[in-house]
Write an enzyme that holds these catalytic residues in place. Sequence first.
Site, PDB file in Angstrom:
ATOM      1  CB  CYS A  49      -0.947   0.006   1.203  1.00 15.42           C
ATOM      2  SG  CYS A  49      -0.158   0.413   2.776  1.00 15.42           S
ATOM      3  CB  CYS A  52       5.123   1.737   5.812  1.00 16.96           C
ATOM      4  SG  CYS A  52       5.495   0.582   4.483  1.00 16.96           S
ATOM      5  CB  CYS A  74       5.494  -2.739   6.590  1.00 13.72           C
ATOM      6  SG  CYS A  74       5.240  -3.014   4.837  1.00 13.72           S
ATOM      7  CB  CYS A 149      -4.767   7.673  -2.250  1.00 12.52           C
ATOM      8  SG  CYS A 149      -5.887   8.907  -1.554  1.00 12.52           S
ATOM      9  CG  LEU A1175     -21.176  17.114  -3.369  1.00 12.82           C
ATOM     10  CD1 LEU A1175     -20.134  18.077  -3.824  1.00 12.82           C
ATOM     11  CD2 LEU A1175     -21.740  16.369  -4.550  1.00 12.82           C
ATOM     12  CD  GLU A1177     -23.151   8.034   1.387  1.00 12.18           C
ATOM     13  OE1 GLU A1177     -24.023   8.912   1.403  1.00 12.18           O
ATOM     14  OE2 GLU A1177     -23.196   7.028   2.097  1.00 12.18           O
TER      15      GLU A1177
END
Length: 1245
Positions: A49, A52, A74, A149, A1175, A1177
């Site tokens: 992801c 880190c 990580c 993100c 806004l 959703e």
Amino acid sequence: MDGAAELVFCVNGRKVIEKNVDPETMLLPYLRKKLQLTGTKYGCGGGGCGACTVMISRYNPITKRIRHYPANACLLPICSLHGAAVTTVEGVGSTKARIHPVQERIAKCHGTQCGFCTPGMVMSIYTLLRNHPEPTLDQLTDALGGNLCRCTGYRPIIDACKTFCKTSGCCQSKENGVCCLDQGINELPEFEEGNKTSPKLFSEEEFLPLDPTQELIFPPELMIMAEKQPQRTRVFVGDRMTWISPVTLKELLEAKVKYPQAPIVMGNTSVGPEVKFKGAFHPVIISPDCIEELSVVNHADDGLTLGAGLSLAQVKEILAEVIQKLPEEKTQTYHALLKHLGTLAGCQIRNMASLGGHIVSRHLDSDLNPLLAVGNCTLNLLSKEGERQIPLNEQFLTKCPSADLKPGEILVSVNIPYSRKWEFVSAFRQAQRQQNALAIVNSGMRVFFGAGGGIIRELSIAYGGVGPTTICAKNSCQKLIGRPWNEEMLDAACRLILDEVSLPGWAPGGKVEFKRTLVISFFFKFYLKVSQILKTMDPVRYPGLADKYESALEDLHSRNHWGTSKYQDVDPKQLPQDPIGRPIMHLSGIKHTTGEAIYCDDMPVLDGELFLAFVTSSRAHAEIVSIDLSEALSLPGVVDIVTEEDLRGVNSFGLLGEPEKLLETQEVFCVGQLVCAVVADSEVQAKRAAKRVKIVYQDLEPVILTIEEAIRHHSFFHGERKLEYGNVDEAFKVVDQILEGEIHMGGQEHFYMETQSMLAVPKGEDQEMDVYVSSQFPKYIQDIVAATLKVPANKIMCHVKRVGGAFGGKVTKTGIMAAITAFAANKHGRPVRCILERGEDMLITGGRHPYLGKYKVRMMNMYKEIDQTPYKQEIDATNLTQCWKECMATSSYSLRKVAVEKFNSENYWKKKGLAMVPLKFPVGVLSTAAAQAAALVHIYLDGSVLVTHGGIEMGQGVHTKMIQVASRELRMPMSNVHLRGTSTETVPNANVSGGSVVADLNGLAVKDACQTLLKRLEPIISKNPKGTWKDWAQAAFDESISLSATGYFRGYESHMNWETGEGHPFEYFVFGAACSEVEIDCLTGAHKNIRTDIVMDIGHSINPALDVGQIEGAFIQGMGLYTIEELKYSPQGVLYTRGPDQYKIPAVSDVPTELHVSFLPPSQNSNTLYSSKGLGEPGVFLGCSVFFAIHDAVRAARQERGLLGPLKLDSPLTPEKIRMACEDKFTKMIPRDEPGSYVPWNIPV
Ligand SMILES: Cc1cc2nc3c(=O)[nH]c(=O)nc-3n(C[C@H](O)[C@H](O)[C@H](O)COP(=O)(O)OP(=O)(O)OC[C@H]3O[C@@H](n4cnc5c(N)ncnc54)[C@H](O)[C@@H]3O)c2cc1C
Ligand code: FES
Ligand code: FES
């Protein structure tokens, strides 16, 4: 060997000396817990992801060069960092010292929402700029490829980073050799006269310049250490593991002889995840440090020799250089390797992972091994006995002992031969996502024709993803030798390969028919590619392929992004200091980028703190026969195990509907259900012990995993609801046409970047407890904790500073886990923390569930201007029609539709699709009580203001908007207003933050409080109109006027009568439209998002920057839902997709190459907050425009192939579904398995 080794490295320029280092420690927990550098975040723990990301700098005393590279903390063992300099986000810049231009620009370009991914983003770009101060757009997207993100949709982050590029304004698509800006092809029509638009959400002019001389220098101490110190093997001995770092080849070999079973850890990107996720354990690890021989780069007559210790990023650089220098015929293999190195993992992993580690790991989906195998590479091995060379061939890849490394042997380097004239090598891969995703199938293919006779002299084909390791189609290749390169050979080859590379129906990983199709589709691509080259080399002898077929050859990549946002400027008459309607940066934006924004797990460890880890059910439906806690309890550090027994009388709690049990020790109903919770002195101890809890199950029937099974077993939630409009049965009798069908939509994981986190702190007095938690609903946490502890709610206070993304996923399960954590804290009178790992989080918490819809419709018209919903609420849909028209115009739909059709008629293997969808999103929460909101505003005597309200800041910027509201109402600058967070202590009984209405409702409450205060103060202000807020506050105090007020909004009037099917459940509707264009590769199922235009009616925006961010972020999340996010379950109901490696949310490469968002000019005033609209959703739904565009492209492909019948495609429309729907001779050729003749690896849920 040096027995008493000291580990020395630097963090942000400060020297760290560790005398008793535990080799099992990774850099991430070390930074966060030991050094309290909490800017570096945990998002997945497996390199997937980028949360880190840190920068590692190393000095090479021989070359005298410093290498800076991004790495995932990580997966970085701290023992591997001796002599290295680590830079974390704190070292880049801070609000206390100075912020760095990267931080400033990401924040000011609105590239942060929840901010949890932001430090990682900053570090990736910072590192890129250290190496390339003026990067190209390609370098930029490449650098961000390993960072996920979930909030922003990436466009603003790309925009921010583009300001460092030389060519930031252009789309960089040099079609026809002309830039889009020069051609004017992408110009968007302006809004109508009179509506001023303001296209820029930020101003580049105010940015700090990037000054490379200001960066942290490499610590001279480390340089001296590298130059001067005699290098000896370092040994670090921990409780369970010993780490040996040899510094010479000789010492490395000695260590290998002594510990033949010990892995050689280079990047730790293969060993690390195995230890972490698969329970592997190595008592000894050998990790060579800067051994020169492992980094050789040797250009010989017959090819290139690359050291096994070179990182994949270095290999990429070297190959890129080599292909510049050598003639193309020599670099076929290098080109192919480079292609895969461009998409292999993210930038961080490529910089950590070594070539040797990659080869020796022999992962089944290795991208490089198939190419190295077909490229006739050899491995240079070394042991105490001497050197030896072995081929990287099928035997090596299948770990055949006679062809493998011997126990005392190491891989020193790899020879990659040059290709020859009339030799062609290609690389193919298809993954769920373009970048940073393991291949579903990949392949390396090589053919050699000898002296150009067009007759196959040598042929090698290897595949990844279709077996336990790389598979070579050796027999097929053998049989094709001597054949001419023509259609008959192609046909024969496909049949042979399918026969040889056979995949059983139950093969791990599933997608079996797709994989079979890819295997031959890749070969077809290779066939076409080679035919085309042959044609250019000798057009007479090789007439080659028709132009229409050439479309099969190019890969789909969207790398250079270009976006615009259009919103309406505020009325020129609005006071300059009034911030409403202006694109104000998220008030935590800068702190997100510097890592100073505090999330739940960033709170320092408290005295006596314990950690809680859950034990969950491994069965989908079973009786728990017994639970044996004894072994777990006997482990050191274990304090307690909380079971259902402990919670007797308080083990269930209901939020909505039926109460849910907190812990279950009798009958479990899903995999991942909470059974008990281990409480220990540390996280490591708690997790180790949790694994030792032994549960005996007795499986029960039925096991219900799908909607269809639930229907079959009559397993329904109570309260069936039905809406009918008019006489439905009669209507169906008289209509001309009825459209009937079924739609299935897969579920979605929230994938908030911050996993579930909570910390319960007993106050030691009157049974009071503070609960700090990442939740959308503090009142619920307070209620469930109070009920569990059998104390009144006034003893329990729940505090939420900010949440690192939630998306609806931090409500009910969070409460249950918080209650158990609080129970443990209360029982032991000590603080207890519980932070879920990503895999646990995905397993334990729910998500967006799958849908099965059956429909029968009689017309497909949009709402008329004034109309009625099926539940008879009046709706004025003027703006819906307006959005539709505007979107038609801005997207040049009609023109582009023609262009798409033209493209499709000229290209057989690639198709484009264009689709537009309208949006009507009802906003409201179905009851007035559920929409009430409260706020508390204090004015202090120095004139500063503190605002609190019931809403949670989870990235949507609600706190920023609330400060804007207070600023307008109190007519004071925003800098004078502060907001500390949300707490049940300041605003009681607040409703859940969700449903897109958090700013709407709380804003009205803040407004109310401010107006109350202003009314009270008006006489004072009018007495001294030139005074300051300090003067007025003091005067009010002196006159005994209260400077504190609560504000209240009682909720929108709403009601719904399900008996009559009528009501007014929603306050208003958000309207919008989106038009998306895609291109698909019919042979692989890949798709590229070319362009999306969104027009939204959002009323009067309170903050256009935040609102554009909400729309784009939601759109990208929706795009993920409808295209690539796919949850996979085993037939036993075990979720396989438990992290970013298996579950793919959109990454930077998925953002449409062009993304244009515009707001409809505000036309209607309403009784919402300043006539704005919620806004959070609505944009998610617009993601389905991409689904329908793909659908359109698939339809075009099928039409050309004569498949004219109806086309049913379910969501998500993954590469697998796209490929299999584009039926052709290859999909017909593959063997199909009889359903029921095997147990598949996964079931469709
Ligand atoms: C998030 C993530 C994404 C990934 N994505 C991709 C992808 O898209 N495509 C892909 O192909 N791969 C991918 N990978 C796998 C990655 O390429 C490999 O993990 C990596 O190349 C292994 O290199 P390493 O140096 O980290 O190996 P290590 O983990 O350090 O070592 C791996 C093994 O190699 C052995 N070894 C290492 N060096 C030597 C040597 N010199 N001599 C003898 N034995 C040695 C070790 O003993 C150990 O058993 C991904 C990995 C991660 C974590
Ligand atoms: S936490 Fe390290 S990559 Fe996700
Ligand atoms: S801002 Fe990127 S994950 Fe929330």
